[in-house]
Scaffold this motif. Structure first.
Motif, PDB file in Angstrom:
ATOM      1  N   GLN A   1      -3.393  -2.268  -1.626  1.00 43.56           N
ATOM      2  CA  GLN A   1      -2.472  -3.829  -0.560  1.00 43.56           C
ATOM      3  C   GLN A   1      -2.192  -3.243   0.961  1.00 43.56           C
ATOM      4  O   GLN A   1      -1.830  -3.533   1.521  1.00 43.56           O
ATOM      5  N   TYR A   2      -1.317  -1.860   0.550  1.00 48.53           N
ATOM      6  CA  TYR A   2      -0.876  -1.281   1.476  1.00 48.53           C
ATOM      7  C   TYR A   2      -1.604  -0.211   2.359  1.00 48.53           C
ATOM      8  O   TYR A   2      -1.347   0.137   3.387  1.00 48.53           O
ATOM      9  N   GLY A   3      -3.290   0.165   2.023  1.00 52.57           N
ATOM     10  CA  GLY A   3      -3.325   0.794   2.894  1.00 52.57           C
ATOM     11  C   GLY A   3      -4.588   1.786   1.946  1.00 52.57           C
ATOM     12  O   GLY A   3      -4.694   1.676   0.766  1.00 52.57           O
ATOM     13  N   GLU A   4      -5.990   2.464   2.440  1.00 51.87           N
ATOM     14  CA  GLU A   4      -6.801   3.017   2.088  1.00 51.87           C
ATOM     15  C   GLU A   4      -6.918   4.141   1.193  1.00 51.87           C
ATOM     16  O   GLU A   4      -5.505   4.650   1.195  1.00 51.87           O
ATOM     17  N   VAL A   5      -6.406   4.098  -0.171  1.00 52.52           N
ATOM     18  CA  VAL A   5      -6.317   4.981  -1.845  1.00 52.52           C
ATOM     19  C   VAL A   5      -7.896   5.880  -0.913  1.00 52.52           C
ATOM     20  O   VAL A   5      -8.424   5.225  -1.729  1.00 52.52           O
ATOM     21  N   THR A   6      -7.172   7.156  -1.722  1.00 54.61           N
ATOM     22  CA  THR A   6      -8.603   7.915  -2.155  1.00 54.61           C
ATOM     23  C   THR A   6      -8.888   8.264  -3.120  1.00 54.61           C
ATOM     24  O   THR A   6      -9.554   9.044  -3.674  1.00 54.61           O
ATOM     25  N   ASP A   7      -7.173   8.750  -4.203  1.00 54.28           N
ATOM     26  CA  ASP A   7      -7.308   9.137  -4.771  1.00 54.28           C
ATOM     27  C   ASP A   7      -6.619   8.696  -5.906  1.00 54.28           C
ATOM     28  O   ASP A   7      -5.507   8.235  -5.509  1.00 54.28           O
TER      29      ASP A   7
ATOM     30  N   ALA B   1      -5.230   7.225   2.616  1.00 56.19           N
ATOM     31  CA  ALA B   1      -5.882   8.171   3.737  1.00 56.19           C
ATOM     32  C   ALA B   1      -4.534   8.611   4.572  1.00 56.19           C
ATOM     33  O   ALA B   1      -4.938   9.427   5.430  1.00 56.19           O
ATOM     34  N   ASP B   2      -3.879   7.487   4.973  1.00 49.73           N
ATOM     35  CA  ASP B   2      -2.731   8.055   5.907  1.00 49.73           C
ATOM     36  C   ASP B   2      -1.428   8.499   6.174  1.00 49.73           C
ATOM     37  O   ASP B   2      -0.959   7.393   3.924  1.00 49.73           O
ATOM     38  N   ASP B   3      -0.946   9.394   5.971  1.00 50.21           N
ATOM     39  CA  ASP B   3       0.132   9.298   5.504  1.00 50.21           C
ATOM     40  C   ASP B   3       1.314   9.011   5.614  1.00 50.21           C
ATOM     41  O   ASP B   3       2.737   8.951   4.445  1.00 50.21           O
ATOM     42  N   GLN B   4       1.415   8.289   6.714  1.00 51.83           N
ATOM     43  CA  GLN B   4       2.696   7.100   7.548  1.00 51.83           C
ATOM     44  C   GLN B   4       2.236   6.380   5.780  1.00 51.83           C
ATOM     45  O   GLN B   4       3.726   5.725   5.774  1.00 51.83           O
ATOM     46  N   VAL B   5       1.380   5.292   5.443  1.00 55.38           N
ATOM     47  CA  VAL B   5       1.328   5.022   4.204  1.00 55.38           C
ATOM     48  C   VAL B   5       1.884   5.271   3.655  1.00 55.38           C
ATOM     49  O   VAL B   5       3.099   4.820   2.569  1.00 55.38           O
ATOM     50  N   ALA B   6       2.402   6.462   2.752  1.00 52.77           N
ATOM     51  CA  ALA B   6       2.681   6.831   1.619  1.00 52.77           C
ATOM     52  C   ALA B   6       4.131   6.653   2.071  1.00 52.77           C
ATOM     53  O   ALA B   6       4.883   6.768   1.072  1.00 52.77           O
ATOM     54  N   GLN B   7       4.849   7.640   2.440  1.00 53.09           N
ATOM     55  CA  GLN B   7       5.651   7.865   2.571  1.00 53.09           C
ATOM     56  C   GLN B   7       6.967   6.657   3.065  1.00 53.09           C
ATOM     57  O   GLN B   7       8.230   6.506   2.750  1.00 53.09           O
ATOM     58  N   ALA B   8       5.808   5.855   3.620  1.00 49.10           N
ATOM     59  CA  ALA B   8       6.573   4.510   3.751  1.00 49.10           C
ATOM     60  C   ALA B   8       6.923   3.401   2.581  1.00 49.10           C
ATOM     61  O   ALA B   8       8.341   3.165   2.501  1.00 49.10           O
ATOM     62  N   LEU B   9       6.571   4.209   1.768  1.00 50.44           N
ATOM     63  CA  LEU B   9       6.553   3.612   0.322  1.00 50.44           C
ATOM     64  C   LEU B   9       8.267   4.480  -0.483  1.00 50.44           C
ATOM     65  O   LEU B   9       7.853   3.806  -1.466  1.00 50.44           O
TER      66      LEU B   9
END
Length: 298
Positions: A214-220, A236-244
């Motif tokens: 729901q937050y963005g494309e998950v690759t693994d 897939a996007d580092d900005q989504v990861a860091q925002a969480l």
């Protein structure tokens, strides 16, 4: 008779302004209030006694002392409450002006429905203030939404208001925040992986994948075996990861904590004080794991 002007100032020490009188030599209070909003009268300093004297006011008309305005400087009277209110307004305006000089930033919008378009995003956020830019991140090959986007406002106050609340967009709750606002200050680069702590044994990789999509494309998604009460999710996007990072989220009714993908070895004991074997055992497992903090930005 020729038009006569009297000298009026907000304070005795300020430069006066000339206010026009009427044909009969009186001055309308409305003429004074037009230049000094909130004015309720005039006063002047008596040259002989050096005391302040009030100007006679009758039904909105100011009458000259002894029928002659002379060359005196008349000072504006304000109601006490009104003057205090004007000062508060001035102070609030000063704060607003100061905030206006603060630059706005691109905000990441997490959890967007797949159907949401850039026009939908603009229409929604325009209700808060002027929008400079909107963008829905899409897959380069398929053109499908990745489930998040970006928005930027003209006004800093609008940005602050938007960050402070959750948003219902196309039937789904979305979060809006500054990208990387929770990233560690000593981190040299951003990771696309997040560390999901406080997991339970009934959580599967599919459960985590479905939730975090729901937050963005998950690759693994990786859950260590034997089970260690945590997992790794890669976006897939580092900005989504860091925002969480730094968030507490509810997955399958359980509160999980999101942090950076690689705890420092000297902090592992603080994160897992009750882990069997202590920090050395957990650190060894991290060393063996393929889920290390990436050595390069990918």
């Amino acid at each position: 008779m020729s038009e006569l002007y009297i000298r009026v100032a907000e304070d005795e020490n300020e430069e006066p302004m000339e206010i026009p009188s009427e044909d009969d030599g009186t001055v309308l209070l409305s003429s004074v209030a037009a230049q000094f909003p909130g004015a309720c009268g005039l006063r002047y300093r008596n040259p002989e006694s050096q005391c302040m004297r009030g100007v006679r006011l009758v039904e909105g008309v100011l009458h000259a002392p002894e029928n002659d305005w002379g060359n005196l400087v008349y000072v504006v009277n304000y109601p006490k409450d009104n003057k205090r209110k004007m000062e508060e307004i001035d102070a609030a305006s000063a704060v607003k002006i100061k905030r206006g000089f603060q630059k706005t930033s691109d905000l990441i919008v997490l959890g967007l429905p797949w159907k949401t378009t850039e026009q939908d995003l603009k229409d929604y956020f325009s209700t808060f203030g002027e929008v400079i830019m909107v963008q829905v991140k899409r897959d380069a090959k398929t053109g499908n939404s990745k489930g998040f986007g970006f928005v930027r406002f003209t006004d800093y106050e609008t940005q602050t208001k938007v960050i402070a609340q959750r948003h219902m967009i196309d039937g789904r709750w979305c979060d809006c925040k500054l990208p990387n606002s929770k990233a560690c200050p000593d981190e040299p680069m951003r990771s696309r992986k997040i560390f999901v702590g406080r997991c339970t044994e009934d959580m599967t990789t599919d459960d985590l994948r479905q939730y975090f999509m729901q937050y963005g494309e998950v690759t693994d998604v990786f859950i260590p075996k034997p089970f260690r009460a945590f997992a790794f999710v890669t976006f897939a996007d580092d900005q989504v990861a860091q925002a969480l990072c730094g968030e507490d989220l509810i997955v399958k009714g359980v509160s999980v904590h999101i942090s950076n993908a690689e705890p420092k070895h000297n902090n592992i004991h603080q994160l897992f004080p009750n882990f069997p074997g202590g920090s050395a055992s957990l650190a060894a497992m991290f060393d063996r794991s393929q889920y290390q903090f990436p050595s390069s930005h990918v």
